[in-house]
Design an enzyme around this catalytic site. Sequence first.
Site, PDB file in Angstrom:
ATOM      1  CB  THR A 137      -0.919   0.015   1.233  1.00 24.94           C
ATOM      2  OG1 THR A 137      -1.594  -1.232   1.332  1.00 24.94           O
ATOM      3  CG2 THR A 137      -1.929   1.146   1.143  1.00 24.94           C
TER       4      THR A 137
ATOM      5  CG  HIS B 252       1.815  -6.898  -2.087  1.00 23.80           C
ATOM      6  ND1 HIS B 252       1.853  -6.838  -0.714  1.00 23.80           N
ATOM      7  CD2 HIS B 252       2.701  -7.863  -2.436  1.00 23.80           C
ATOM      8  CE1 HIS B 252       2.712  -7.725  -0.249  1.00 23.80           C
ATOM      9  NE2 HIS B 252       3.250  -8.352  -1.275  1.00 23.80           N
TER      10      HIS B 252
ATOM     11  CG  MET C 193      -1.953  -2.286   4.908  1.00 23.24           C
ATOM     12  SD  MET C 193      -3.706  -2.513   4.585  1.00 23.24           S
ATOM     13  CE  MET C 193      -4.153  -3.557   5.981  1.00 23.24           C
TER      14      MET C 193
ATOM     15  CG  ASP D 221       5.255 -10.422   1.193  1.00 23.71           C
ATOM     16  OD1 ASP D 221       6.049 -11.350   1.454  1.00 23.71           O
ATOM     17  OD2 ASP D 221       4.980 -10.078   0.028  1.00 23.71           O
TER      18      ASP D 221
END
Length: 363
Positions: free
Chosen positions: A187, A213, A303, A306
């Site tokens: 994010t 991501h 967030m 990972d």
Amino acid sequence: MLSPIKVLLVEDSPVATIVLKRILDASPEIQVVGTASNGLEALELIPKLQPEVICTDLNMAQMNGLEFTREVMKKYPRPILIISASVQAKDTQNVFELMKAGALDIFPKPIGGLASDYDRLGNELIAKVKVLSGVKVFTRHQRLGGIETAEHRPSKKNYQLPIHNYQLSSKNLNSHTIKLLAVGASTGGPQALHSIISKFPANLPVPVICIQHISEGFLQGLVEWLGFESKLPVKIAGFGEWPQAGIVYFPPEKRHLELDAQGRFIYSEAASEAGHCPSVTVTFKSVASFYGRGAAGVLLTGMGRDGAEGMLAIARAGGLTIAQSEASCVVFGMPKEAIALGAVQHVLPVSAIAPLLLAKLKV
């Protein structure tokens, strides 16, 4: 009981306004505190209503969503979600110009435009608003050539982790010979990646692997946008290809990117411990295994956790590890987890990451 998330809805279609308001108000955790039909109206409402999240259309008369986003980030910074028919996967320029201006996420309007089409996506819209309600925002100060500085505004969460506790003890922190740079983000990542990659010169002497991501269908747009904005070619890594200096690589969608015993790119589909595919940790561990002390890992805003174990693998292999500082993160999740593991040697604002890497590369 927590107060509901206050949302300002900016939309020029009366029908879409009614449908979106109904969807958002259906969640007891969200309250639409006001609506506006264009950016100018919305700017007048923000100081009165103090919304925590702004949802805005892109194509509107008088002041469109892009102009509105820029004004909000200068005057009343807060999380912005773009809800528009013009932020589909094919609308590369729109999507990433909005993110560059400060928008944090997008929600493509259903192509059909029917109320039933919106209802099918209602849970996704509610989830996005909930996520954005807890993130940091910054005041953007414009100058010729883009964003100059960012003034931190406090988030709802304050982790109180002093930077002096983040430093790994190592005798040879300044003796790294970087052979490959791996970067992970979630994010807020497109903005952070842009901040770093746009500072790299055309003669960068190492390959760069980026794991971001991102919603399905938007990867190619991100690659094209970063390639346009940087001096380096940006591409999807080819299976069996050797990483080349001065090229930025991304994994293909729904594939982990790793290196084989010869250092060539390979793909895998195994689920990662953090639930992401592609996974930052999977790539970082592979880079650590092949490059050892020559690996450099950078973990940016995002967030979840990972990348944390992957950063630890690079640190244990003797490589260089850098995490984005809390004050410059949109979401201080992934960097915080890596710091908590003791895997981070340097915690830096995003604006300082590229200069440190270039100094170590002697570029």
